[in-house]
Write an enzyme that holds these catalytic residues in place. Structure first.
Site, mmCIF file in Angstrom:
data_model
loop_
_atom_site.group_PDB
_atom_site.id
_atom_site.type_symbol
_atom_site.label_atom_id
_atom_site.label_comp_id
_atom_site.label_asym_id
_atom_site.label_seq_id
_atom_site.Cartn_x
_atom_site.Cartn_y
_atom_site.Cartn_z
ATOM 1 C CB SER A 157 -1.055 -0.269 1.116
ATOM 2 O OG SER A 157 -2.089 0.794 1.102
ATOM 3 C CG ASP A 252 -6.986 -2.865 -2.897
ATOM 4 O OD1 ASP A 252 -7.387 -1.698 -2.825
ATOM 5 O OD2 ASP A 252 -5.572 -3.126 -3.069
ATOM 6 C CG HIS A 282 -5.912 -2.522 0.785
ATOM 7 N ND1 HIS A 282 -4.978 -1.964 -0.494
ATOM 8 C CD2 HIS A 282 -5.398 -1.546 1.502
ATOM 9 C CE1 HIS A 282 -4.189 -1.162 -0.008
ATOM 10 N NE2 HIS A 282 -4.219 -0.819 1.455
#
Length: 308
Positions: A157, A252, A282
Protein backbone atom coordinates in the site's frame (compact mmCIF):
# COMPACT_ATOMS: atom_id res chain seq x y z
CA UNK A 1 -16.16 -11.02 -9.72
CA UNK A 2 -16.75 -13.26 -6.70
CA UNK A 3 -15.62 -12.20 -3.25
CA UNK A 4 -13.67 -14.89 -1.39
CA UNK A 5 -15.82 -16.39 1.43
CA UNK A 6 -13.21 -15.54 4.07
CA UNK A 7 -12.99 -11.98 2.74
CA UNK A 8 -16.79 -11.74 2.86
CA UNK A 9 -16.82 -12.97 6.46
CA UNK A 10 -14.09 -10.44 7.35
CA UNK A 11 -16.19 -7.60 5.92
CA UNK A 12 -19.31 -8.83 7.72
CA UNK A 13 -17.43 -8.93 11.01
CA UNK A 14 -16.30 -5.33 10.52
CA UNK A 15 -19.85 -4.24 9.68
CA UNK A 16 -21.29 -5.99 12.74
CA UNK A 17 -18.70 -4.32 14.97
CA UNK A 18 -19.97 -0.93 13.85
CA UNK A 19 -17.83 2.08 14.64
CA UNK A 20 -17.07 5.36 12.97
CA UNK A 21 -15.53 5.67 9.49
CA UNK A 22 -11.76 6.05 9.63
CA UNK A 23 -11.72 9.80 8.74
CA UNK A 24 -14.05 10.51 11.69
CA UNK A 25 -11.85 8.87 14.31
CA UNK A 26 -9.32 10.66 16.51
CA UNK A 27 -5.85 9.89 15.20
CA UNK A 28 -4.75 7.98 18.30
CA UNK A 29 -7.88 5.79 18.15
CA UNK A 30 -7.36 5.08 14.44
CA UNK A 31 -3.75 4.08 15.04
CA UNK A 32 -4.60 1.86 18.00
CA UNK A 33 -7.37 0.13 16.06
CA UNK A 34 -5.17 -0.47 13.02
CA UNK A 35 -2.34 -1.89 15.14
CA UNK A 36 -4.67 -4.23 17.02
CA UNK A 37 -6.34 -5.35 13.80
CA UNK A 38 -3.08 -6.24 12.09
CA UNK A 39 -1.69 -8.05 15.13
CA UNK A 40 -4.95 -10.02 15.59
CA UNK A 41 -4.91 -11.32 11.98
CA UNK A 42 -1.15 -11.84 11.56
CA UNK A 43 -1.24 -15.55 12.36
CA UNK A 44 1.44 -17.52 14.18
CA UNK A 45 4.90 -16.00 14.27
CA UNK A 46 7.59 -17.78 12.26
CA UNK A 47 10.88 -18.96 13.75
CA UNK A 48 13.87 -16.91 12.67
CA UNK A 49 17.48 -16.79 13.81
CA UNK A 50 17.56 -13.32 15.37
CA UNK A 51 16.01 -9.88 15.49
CA UNK A 52 18.16 -6.81 15.98
CA UNK A 53 17.26 -3.13 16.11
CA UNK A 54 19.20 -0.11 14.96
CA UNK A 55 18.37 3.56 15.20
CA UNK A 56 19.69 5.65 12.33
CA UNK A 57 19.92 9.42 11.98
CA UNK A 58 17.57 11.33 9.69
CA UNK A 59 17.00 15.03 9.27
CA UNK A 60 15.39 16.27 12.47
CA UNK A 61 15.75 13.07 14.46
CA UNK A 62 16.20 9.35 14.04
CA UNK A 63 14.17 6.31 12.98
CA UNK A 64 14.14 2.66 13.96
CA UNK A 65 15.13 -0.25 11.72
CA UNK A 66 14.27 -3.84 12.72
CA UNK A 67 16.62 -6.37 11.15
CA UNK A 68 15.38 -9.96 10.91
CA UNK A 69 17.75 -12.78 9.96
CA UNK A 70 16.46 -16.22 8.86
CA UNK A 71 17.66 -19.62 10.02
CA UNK A 72 19.94 -20.33 7.06
CA UNK A 73 23.44 -19.71 5.76
CA UNK A 74 24.32 -16.29 4.36
CA UNK A 75 25.10 -14.12 2.60
CA UNK A 76 21.42 -13.32 2.21
CA UNK A 77 19.32 -11.24 -0.14
CA UNK A 78 18.14 -8.16 1.74
CA UNK A 79 14.57 -6.92 1.66
CA UNK A 80 14.10 -3.33 2.82
CA UNK A 81 10.42 -3.32 3.78
CA UNK A 82 8.19 -0.24 4.07
CA UNK A 83 4.90 -1.00 5.84
CA UNK A 84 1.47 0.17 4.78
CA UNK A 85 -1.07 2.32 6.58
CA UNK A 86 -1.59 5.31 4.33
CA UNK A 87 1.58 7.02 5.63
CA UNK A 88 -0.55 7.70 8.75
CA UNK A 89 -1.11 4.34 10.48
CA UNK A 90 1.09 1.34 11.24
CA UNK A 91 4.41 0.63 12.91
CA UNK A 92 6.94 -2.17 13.14
CA UNK A 93 5.09 -3.90 15.97
CA UNK A 94 1.90 -4.08 13.91
CA UNK A 95 3.75 -5.71 11.01
CA UNK A 96 6.24 -7.73 13.04
CA UNK A 97 4.57 -11.10 12.43
CA UNK A 98 4.37 -10.54 8.68
CA UNK A 99 8.02 -9.51 8.45
CA UNK A 100 9.19 -12.52 10.47
CA UNK A 101 7.18 -14.80 8.20
CA UNK A 102 8.71 -13.19 5.10
CA UNK A 103 12.25 -13.55 6.46
CA UNK A 104 11.67 -17.23 7.21
CA UNK A 105 9.76 -18.10 4.03
CA UNK A 106 12.04 -16.19 1.66
CA UNK A 107 15.36 -17.01 3.38
CA UNK A 108 16.34 -13.36 3.27
CA UNK A 109 17.18 -10.59 5.72
CA UNK A 110 14.19 -8.32 6.20
CA UNK A 111 14.82 -4.76 7.34
CA UNK A 112 11.60 -3.17 8.56
CA UNK A 113 11.64 0.63 8.38
CA UNK A 114 9.76 2.68 10.98
CA UNK A 115 9.52 5.84 8.88
CA UNK A 116 7.89 8.88 10.46
CA UNK A 117 4.15 9.23 9.96
CA UNK A 118 1.81 11.97 8.82
CA UNK A 119 0.17 14.28 9.67
CA UNK A 120 2.90 15.09 12.21
CA UNK A 121 5.49 14.59 9.47
CA UNK A 122 4.21 15.67 6.08
CA UNK A 123 5.41 14.64 2.62
CA UNK A 124 8.23 14.20 1.69
CA UNK A 125 9.43 13.14 5.19
CA UNK A 126 8.48 9.49 4.66
CA UNK A 127 10.32 9.52 1.31
CA UNK A 128 13.49 10.91 2.84
CA UNK A 129 13.28 8.49 5.78
CA UNK A 130 12.85 5.60 3.35
CA UNK A 131 15.89 6.74 1.40
CA UNK A 132 17.99 7.17 4.56
CA UNK A 133 17.14 3.58 5.53
CA UNK A 134 18.11 2.33 2.09
CA UNK A 135 21.46 4.13 2.24
CA UNK A 136 22.16 2.70 5.70
CA UNK A 137 21.40 -0.81 4.48
CA UNK A 138 23.68 -0.41 1.47
CA UNK A 139 26.53 0.70 3.74
CA UNK A 140 26.16 -1.60 6.73
CA UNK A 141 24.10 -4.69 5.92
CA UNK A 142 27.22 -6.70 5.07
CA UNK A 143 27.88 -6.72 8.83
CA UNK A 144 24.69 -8.81 9.18
CA UNK A 145 25.61 -11.22 6.36
CA UNK A 146 23.52 -9.30 3.86
CA UNK A 147 24.47 -9.23 0.17
CA UNK A 148 24.73 -5.60 -0.94
CA UNK A 149 24.30 -6.71 -4.54
CA UNK A 150 20.87 -8.15 -3.79
CA UNK A 151 19.02 -5.30 -2.08
CA UNK A 152 15.29 -5.41 -2.75
CA UNK A 153 12.76 -2.71 -1.86
CA UNK A 154 9.32 -3.99 -0.89
CA UNK A 155 6.16 -2.72 0.72
CA UNK A 156 2.40 -2.82 0.86
CA UNK A 157 0.00 0.00 0.00
CA UNK A 158 1.70 3.24 1.13
CA UNK A 159 4.84 1.15 1.61
CA UNK A 160 4.51 -0.04 -1.97
CA UNK A 161 4.32 3.60 -2.95
CA UNK A 162 7.56 4.34 -1.08
CA UNK A 163 9.25 1.33 -2.68
CA UNK A 164 8.31 2.50 -6.16
CA UNK A 165 9.50 6.01 -5.35
CA UNK A 166 12.83 4.64 -4.09
CA UNK A 167 13.57 2.99 -7.44
CA UNK A 168 13.09 6.33 -9.16
CA UNK A 169 14.92 8.32 -6.49
CA UNK A 170 18.10 6.24 -6.50
CA UNK A 171 18.34 6.81 -10.24
CA UNK A 172 18.15 10.56 -9.67
CA UNK A 173 20.66 10.52 -6.80
CA UNK A 174 23.11 8.01 -8.21
CA UNK A 175 22.46 5.11 -5.87
CA UNK A 176 22.43 2.95 -3.91
CA UNK A 177 21.66 0.12 -6.33
CA UNK A 178 18.33 -1.67 -6.00
CA UNK A 179 18.25 -5.18 -7.49
CA UNK A 180 14.47 -5.72 -7.49
CA UNK A 181 11.19 -4.17 -6.33
CA UNK A 182 8.16 -5.91 -4.81
CA UNK A 183 4.96 -3.89 -4.59
CA UNK A 184 1.85 -5.20 -2.84
CA UNK A 185 -1.26 -3.27 -3.95
CA UNK A 186 0.75 -0.02 -4.19
CA UNK A 187 -0.64 3.49 -4.15
CA UNK A 188 0.75 4.97 -7.37
CA UNK A 189 -1.61 7.82 -8.32
CA UNK A 190 -3.00 10.13 -5.66
CA UNK A 191 -5.40 11.73 -8.12
CA UNK A 192 -7.63 8.74 -7.15
CA UNK A 193 -9.35 8.66 -10.54
CA UNK A 194 -9.07 4.99 -11.52
CA UNK A 195 -12.02 2.82 -12.47
CA UNK A 196 -11.52 0.52 -9.46
CA UNK A 197 -11.38 3.52 -7.10
CA UNK A 198 -14.88 4.48 -8.21
CA UNK A 199 -16.24 0.94 -8.67
CA UNK A 200 -15.08 -0.18 -5.20
CA UNK A 201 -15.45 3.21 -3.47
CA UNK A 202 -17.08 1.77 -0.35
CA UNK A 203 -17.91 -1.54 1.27
CA UNK A 204 -14.60 -3.33 0.61
CA UNK A 205 -12.52 -2.41 3.69
CA UNK A 206 -10.47 0.39 2.09
CA UNK A 207 -12.71 3.15 0.78
CA UNK A 208 -12.29 6.15 -1.46
CA UNK A 209 -12.97 8.44 1.53
CA UNK A 210 -10.20 6.63 3.48
CA UNK A 211 -7.78 7.32 0.62
CA UNK A 212 -8.80 10.97 0.50
CA UNK A 213 -8.17 11.23 4.24
CA UNK A 214 -4.76 9.55 3.97
CA UNK A 215 -3.85 11.86 1.11
CA UNK A 216 -4.93 14.98 3.01
CA UNK A 217 -2.95 13.88 6.08
CA UNK A 218 0.16 13.09 4.06
CA UNK A 219 0.51 15.89 1.53
CA UNK A 220 1.42 19.50 2.20
CA UNK A 221 -0.96 20.84 -0.44
CA UNK A 222 -2.96 19.62 -3.46
CA UNK A 223 0.02 20.51 -5.65
CA UNK A 224 1.90 17.53 -4.20
CA UNK A 225 -0.59 15.13 -5.82
CA UNK A 226 1.23 15.58 -9.14
CA UNK A 227 4.69 15.14 -7.64
CA UNK A 228 6.17 11.80 -8.77
CA UNK A 229 7.55 11.26 -5.24
CA UNK A 230 3.89 11.07 -4.13
CA UNK A 231 2.36 9.62 -7.31
CA UNK A 232 5.08 7.50 -8.95
CA UNK A 233 2.75 6.62 -11.85
CA UNK A 234 3.10 10.27 -12.94
CA UNK A 235 6.89 10.10 -13.39
CA UNK A 236 8.23 11.08 -16.81
CA UNK A 237 10.68 8.19 -17.23
CA UNK A 238 10.39 4.53 -16.24
CA UNK A 239 13.40 3.17 -18.10
CA UNK A 240 16.20 1.31 -16.34
CA UNK A 241 14.19 0.63 -13.19
CA UNK A 242 14.72 -2.72 -11.41
CA UNK A 243 12.65 -5.81 -12.22
CA UNK A 244 9.29 -5.72 -10.46
CA UNK A 245 6.83 -8.08 -8.82
CA UNK A 246 3.50 -6.29 -8.47
CA UNK A 247 0.60 -7.93 -6.65
CA UNK A 248 -2.91 -6.51 -6.44
CA UNK A 249 -6.28 -7.65 -5.07
CA UNK A 250 -9.45 -7.94 -7.13
CA UNK A 251 -11.67 -6.13 -4.61
CA UNK A 252 -9.23 -3.32 -3.82
CA UNK A 253 -9.82 0.30 -4.89
CA UNK A 254 -6.06 0.47 -5.59
CA UNK A 255 -6.21 -2.47 -8.03
CA UNK A 256 -6.17 -0.48 -11.26
CA UNK A 257 -3.37 1.90 -10.32
CA UNK A 258 -1.20 -1.07 -9.39
CA UNK A 259 -1.95 -2.63 -12.77
CA UNK A 260 -1.30 0.72 -14.48
CA UNK A 261 2.12 0.91 -12.84
CA UNK A 262 2.93 -2.62 -14.01
CA UNK A 263 1.92 -1.59 -17.53
CA UNK A 264 4.09 1.54 -17.69
CA UNK A 265 7.08 -0.41 -16.42
CA UNK A 266 6.55 -3.07 -19.08
CA UNK A 267 6.23 -0.40 -21.77
CA UNK A 268 9.59 1.01 -20.64
CA UNK A 269 11.23 -2.40 -20.99
CA UNK A 270 11.34 -3.26 -17.28
CA UNK A 271 10.79 -6.99 -16.52
CA UNK A 272 7.49 -7.21 -14.64
CA UNK A 273 5.64 -10.07 -13.00
CA UNK A 274 2.04 -9.05 -12.24
CA UNK A 275 -0.61 -11.00 -10.34
CA UNK A 276 -4.11 -9.92 -9.30
CA UNK A 277 -5.41 -12.21 -6.53
CA UNK A 278 -9.03 -13.04 -7.23
CA UNK A 279 -11.58 -12.47 -4.49
CA UNK A 280 -9.11 -10.67 -2.23
CA UNK A 281 -9.25 -7.35 -0.38
CA UNK A 282 -6.73 -4.63 0.34
CA UNK A 283 -4.26 -5.65 3.10
CA UNK A 284 -4.75 -9.40 2.47
CA UNK A 285 -1.00 -10.10 2.41
CA UNK A 286 -0.56 -8.75 5.94
CA UNK A 287 -3.36 -10.99 7.27
CA UNK A 288 -1.62 -14.36 7.26
CA UNK A 289 -3.93 -15.65 9.95
CA UNK A 290 -7.00 -15.08 7.76
CA UNK A 291 -6.10 -15.75 4.15
CA UNK A 292 -4.24 -18.65 2.57
CA UNK A 293 -3.69 -16.36 -0.40
CA UNK A 294 -1.35 -14.29 1.78
CA UNK A 295 1.02 -17.24 2.04
CA UNK A 296 0.65 -17.86 -1.70
CA UNK A 297 1.67 -14.25 -2.39
CA UNK A 298 4.70 -14.56 -0.12
CA UNK A 299 5.70 -17.78 -1.89
CA UNK A 300 5.45 -15.85 -5.16
CA UNK A 301 7.71 -13.23 -3.56
CA UNK A 302 10.15 -15.96 -2.51
CA UNK A 303 10.45 -17.32 -6.06
CA UNK A 304 10.89 -13.81 -7.46
CA UNK A 305 13.64 -12.94 -4.96
CA UNK A 306 15.73 -16.00 -5.79
CA UNK A 307 15.19 -16.27 -9.53
CA UNK A 308 17.75 -14.96 -11.99
Amino acid sequence: MTLDPKAKAFLEQIEQAGGEPLPNLPLAVARKGAREGFIATAGESAWIKKVEEQRIPVEGGDILLRIMTPIAEGPFPVMVYYHGGGWVLGDLDAFDGQLRYMAAACKCIVVGVDYRLAPEHKFPTAVEDAYAALRWVAEYIHLYQGDVNRIIVAGDSAGGNLSAVMTQLVRERGGPTIAKQILFYPTTDLRLLSHSMKELASGYFLSESDMEWFRDCYLRSPKDILNAWASPLLALDFQDLPPALIITAEYDPLRDEGKAYADVLKQAGVPVQYTCYKGMLHTFVTRLGLFDQAKEAIQEMNVFIHQG
